[in-house]
Design a protein around this motif. Structure first.
Motif, PDB file in Angstrom:
ATOM      1  N   PRO A   1       0.832  -1.206   0.000  1.00  0.00           N
ATOM      2  CA  PRO A   1       0.000   0.000   0.000  1.00  0.00           C
ATOM      3  C   PRO A   1       0.870   1.261   0.000  1.00  0.00           C
ATOM      4  N   GLN A   2       0.457   2.236  -0.776  1.00  0.00           N
ATOM      5  CA  GLN A   2       1.232   3.455  -0.903  1.00  0.00           C
ATOM      6  C   GLN A   2       1.397   4.161   0.438  1.00  0.00           C
ATOM      7  N   GLU A   3       0.403   3.964   1.332  1.00  0.00           N
ATOM      8  CA  GLU A   3       0.434   4.708   2.595  1.00  0.00           C
ATOM      9  C   GLU A   3       1.687   4.386   3.396  1.00  0.00           C
ATOM     10  N   ILE A   4       2.123   3.144   3.324  1.00  0.00           N
ATOM     11  CA  ILE A   4       3.296   2.768   4.110  1.00  0.00           C
ATOM     12  C   ILE A   4       4.507   3.558   3.654  1.00  0.00           C
ATOM     13  N   ILE A   5       4.664   3.652   2.335  1.00  0.00           N
ATOM     14  CA  ILE A   5       5.803   4.405   1.809  1.00  0.00           C
ATOM     15  C   ILE A   5       5.661   5.873   2.176  1.00  0.00           C
ATOM     16  N   ASP A   6       4.448   6.378   1.964  1.00  0.00           N
ATOM     17  CA  ASP A   6       4.252   7.798   2.239  1.00  0.00           C
ATOM     18  C   ASP A   6       4.518   8.133   3.685  1.00  0.00           C
ATOM     19  N   SER A   7       4.016   7.296   4.594  1.00  0.00           N
ATOM     20  CA  SER A   7       4.214   7.635   6.004  1.00  0.00           C
ATOM     21  C   SER A   7       5.681   7.545   6.363  1.00  0.00           C
ATOM     22  N   ALA A   8       6.405   6.655   5.716  1.00  0.00           N
ATOM     23  CA  ALA A   8       7.838   6.602   5.979  1.00  0.00           C
ATOM     24  C   ALA A   8       8.513   7.878   5.531  1.00  0.00           C
ATOM     25  N   LYS A   9       8.057   8.387   4.386  1.00  0.00           N
ATOM     26  CA  LYS A   9       8.689   9.597   3.878  1.00  0.00           C
ATOM     27  C   LYS A   9       8.341  10.795   4.738  1.00  0.00           C
ATOM     28  N   ILE A  10       7.103  10.814   5.242  1.00  0.00           N
ATOM     29  CA  ILE A  10       6.716  11.904   6.120  1.00  0.00           C
ATOM     30  C   ILE A  10       7.584  11.888   7.360  1.00  0.00           C
ATOM     31  N   ASP A  11       7.925  10.677   7.805  1.00  0.00           N
ATOM     32  CA  ASP A  11       8.782  10.579   8.984  1.00  0.00           C
ATOM     33  C   ASP A  11      10.230  10.911   8.683  1.00  0.00           C
ATOM     34  N   GLY A  12      10.493  11.319   7.470  1.00  0.00           N
ATOM     35  CA  GLY A  12      11.829  11.798   7.181  1.00  0.00           C
ATOM     36  C   GLY A  12      12.689  10.857   6.365  1.00  0.00           C
ATOM     37  N   CYS A  13      12.114   9.768   5.918  1.00  0.00           N
ATOM     38  CA  CYS A  13      12.873   8.812   5.107  1.00  0.00           C
ATOM     39  C   CYS A  13      13.130   9.365   3.722  1.00  0.00           C
TER      40      CYS A  13
ATOM     41  N   LYS B   1      14.456   0.461   4.013  1.00  0.00           N
ATOM     42  CA  LYS B   1      14.053   0.132   5.376  1.00  0.00           C
ATOM     43  C   LYS B   1      12.623  -0.385   5.459  1.00  0.00           C
ATOM     44  N   ILE B   2      11.787  -0.047   4.518  1.00  0.00           N
ATOM     45  CA  ILE B   2      10.385  -0.443   4.632  1.00  0.00           C
ATOM     46  C   ILE B   2      10.018  -1.504   3.605  1.00  0.00           C
ATOM     47  N   ALA B   3      10.158  -1.154   2.324  1.00  0.00           N
ATOM     48  CA  ALA B   3       9.652  -2.045   1.286  1.00  0.00           C
ATOM     49  C   ALA B   3      10.427  -3.359   1.236  1.00  0.00           C
ATOM     50  N   LEU B   4      11.736  -3.261   1.306  1.00  0.00           N
ATOM     51  CA  LEU B   4      12.560  -4.459   1.158  1.00  0.00           C
ATOM     52  C   LEU B   4      12.288  -5.507   2.236  1.00  0.00           C
TER      53      LEU B   4
END
Lengths: 283, 296
Positions: free
Chosen positions: A172-184, A192-195
């Protein structure tokens, strides 16, 4: 239990009992050649002639020693390990990065280049082995481990990308987006997330590529020439040439070649079966 | 300005390494193969004159090539029927007893031949087929069927059968495990409802199980097609094409001509023809199968 109850139980389960019986026969047929292989490998030459089917009277481990040393199986096994590991690791890395790129980025050429990957999937190794040999020869990579590793990586990539892309597309796109919001960073989101989330897909890819590379014969036969570099399947044919009529030695060598992968399979049977049948269930 | 350009090429950085490998070691060889097949590479004189379609004309009139194609078709046909029938039967049997403790072992045992290299399988079976020392003739003699013993690998027809048997031994487990997985995904409710409506197990099998397995059968047949045309290791190791090229296969012939018989261009031409055969067969097969998938 009374005899009546037993009779009823048997009648109810007759289907299952018959199934077990048939399966037992099937198992004997499947395991038969392998058992024969192991038994024969322990017999002496004379005993093999006279007692073809029975258990060996003594265990002639010297057959194994002879096969191991004379056919240089130790070297072959080492080479197979080197080549397989050196191919699988880049495959997993390159395929995961590429699949992520195809799955999650919109860019001109996404569809076209993925089509290139699919075309690569359709082109089986037997079709390109001859021209690839001339290309590798020109790059001075014939009879080197590096050359065959490149060939293996290229062979394994299309299918691996095909598998992993589906995986990444289902995130889901939200997981990536929330990671980026957290500064990723963009790559951080991947790393760190998708892999980690794609691990269920990475294992089948590694197993599929690894087992097929370990067992490969065609590339190994054509691209590797010297004894020092040969992999296990080639070592087996050398074994046959070396021991042509000493079947006990040949069977010993075969057992040596078969046991490692069989043991690995029994330990990791779930992953092996999933990996080797991978894609068949997804298509 | 710089940042915008970087954002544009950023995705390409992800896919580029893989694409480079694929282009360099898969696509480039195809182009090179097409080019090579139209030359007449002479290693002794070191010249490669352009000869156009000369090799291709020869390929289609080459009796060994035609024998090889026949062998590939036979191989595909017979092993497909054997593997699908036996694999499905085994999957159904395991499915019937899947609640028992031993059933996972059945899957593992039947799948084991599939993790062993083709070379090992070929070698093992060529020892089994040996006229005096092999298990096959010995077993036949022991059970009183000595009239059935043969020189298995010496007879063109039998040798082909031997190759097919060895190959099926390796792949039956693969098919069985795939079918077993597919069987698990058929909802039990379908069978329950059918039972209530009075369908017996044969009806259930014919009208629920078989149709719902069509999709996976498509995949299996597709794999068998491609694998069957490109088979190499097992025939090469068991018979090397003997006796007299009667058990030659497309790939073994192509490799032989290219490397042992020093005719690289001709061997390459054969492999290009092989590519054509595989692509056409796959395309035809997919077209034929397009209409037949049931959803549930």
């Amino acid at each position: 239990m009374s005899t009546e109850t037993v009779k009823i139980k048997i009648r109810k389960n007759i289907g299952k009992i018959v199934a077990h019986l048939i399966l037992a026969v099937v198992m004997i047929i499947i395991l038969g050649p392998l058992i024969w292989m192991v038994m024969g490998s322990l017999k002496g030459k004379v005993e093999f002639y006279t007692n073809v089917l029975g258990l060996p009277k003594q265990f002639l481990w010297s057959n194994y020693v002879a096969a191991w040393i004379d056919a240089k199986l130790a070297r072959c096994m080492l080479n197979s390990c080197i080549v397989t590991v050196s191919s699988v690791i880049p495959v997993v890395m390159l395929a995961s990065v590429a699949s992520y790129g195809f799955a999650r980025f919109k860019f001109g050429g996404n569809k076209l280049l993925f089509f290139v990957v699919l075309v690569g999937l359709m082109i089986t190794p037997q079709v390109i082995v001859i021209p690839l040999a001339t290309i590798l020869a020109r790059m001075k990579l014939i009879n080197t481990h590096l050359g065959i590793i490149f060939a293996y990586i290229a062979w394994a990539l299309p299918f691996s990308i095909f598998l992993l892309r589906a995986f990444f597309m289902s995130l889901p796109q939200e997981i990536i987006d929330s990671a980026k919001i957290d500064g990723c960073s963009e790559f951080g989101a991947f790393w760190k997330i998708a892999l980690p989330l794609s691990r269920p897909g990475l294992f089948p890819v590694a197993i599929f590529s690894g087992v097929n590379i370990w067992n490969d014969f065609l590339f190994a036969m054509i691209f590797l020439r010297s004894d020092k570099l040969k992999t296990l399947p080639i070592g087996l044919t050398a074994l046959e040439a070396r021991f042509s009529s000493s079947y006990t030695m040949i069977l010993a060598g075969l057992t040596i070649a078969v046991v490692p992968i069989a043991v690995l399979f029994v330990i990791f049977r779930g992953e092996f079966m999933k990996g080797l049948t991978a894609g068949s269930l997804k298509i | 300005m710089r940042k915008m350009n970087f954002t544009k090429i950023y995705p390409y950085l992800y896919i580029l390494p893989a694409i480079v490998f694929i282009a360099l070691f898969i696509l480039y060889p195809v182009a090179q193969g097409l080019y090579l097949s139209m030359l007449d590479y002479d290693p002794i004189m070191r010249i490669s004159p352009y000869v156009g379609m000369k090799h291709y004309a020869r390929v289609f009139r080459d009796p060994v090539f035609l024998t090889a194609v026949r062998n590939n078709f036979l191989y595909i046909g017979v092993s497909l029927i054997t593997e699908v029938a036996a694999g499905l039967m085994i999957a159904l049997l395991i499915n019937k007893v899947k609640d028992s403790l031993i059933s996972p072992s059945y899957q593992v045992i039947v799948f084991t031949p599939n993790v062993i290299s083709m070379v090992a399988v070929g070698l093992l079976f060529s020892t089994i087929y040996h006229p005096q020392l092999g298990a096959l003739n010995t077993i036949l003699e022991k059970v009183g069927l000595s009239s059935w013993t043969r020189i298995w690998l010496g007879d063109p027809v039998l040798a082909l059968g031997c190759i097919i048997v060895a190959s099926s031994w390796r792949y039956i487990g693969f098919v069985a495990v795939i079918y077993f997985g597919a069987l698990q995904r058929i909802p039990k409710e379908l069978y329950e409802v059918a039972s209530l409506d009075g369908a017996n197990s044969i009806h259930q099998f014919l009208y629920i199980t078989l149709p719902l397995l069509r999709g996976i059968t498509t995949v299996i047949v597709g794999l068998a097609l491609i694998g069957g045309f490109t088979v190499f290791a097992i025939p090469y190791v068991i018979t090397r094409g003997q006796p007299y090229h009667s058990t030659e296969f497309i790939v073994t012939w192509s490799i032989k001509r290219a490397f042992s018989m020093e005719n690289i261009s001709y061997g390459t031409a054969i492999s290009v023809v092989l590519l054509g055969i595989v692509l056409i067969a796959t395309a035809l097969y997919l077209k034929w199968r397009e209409k037949e998938v049931y959803e549930y």
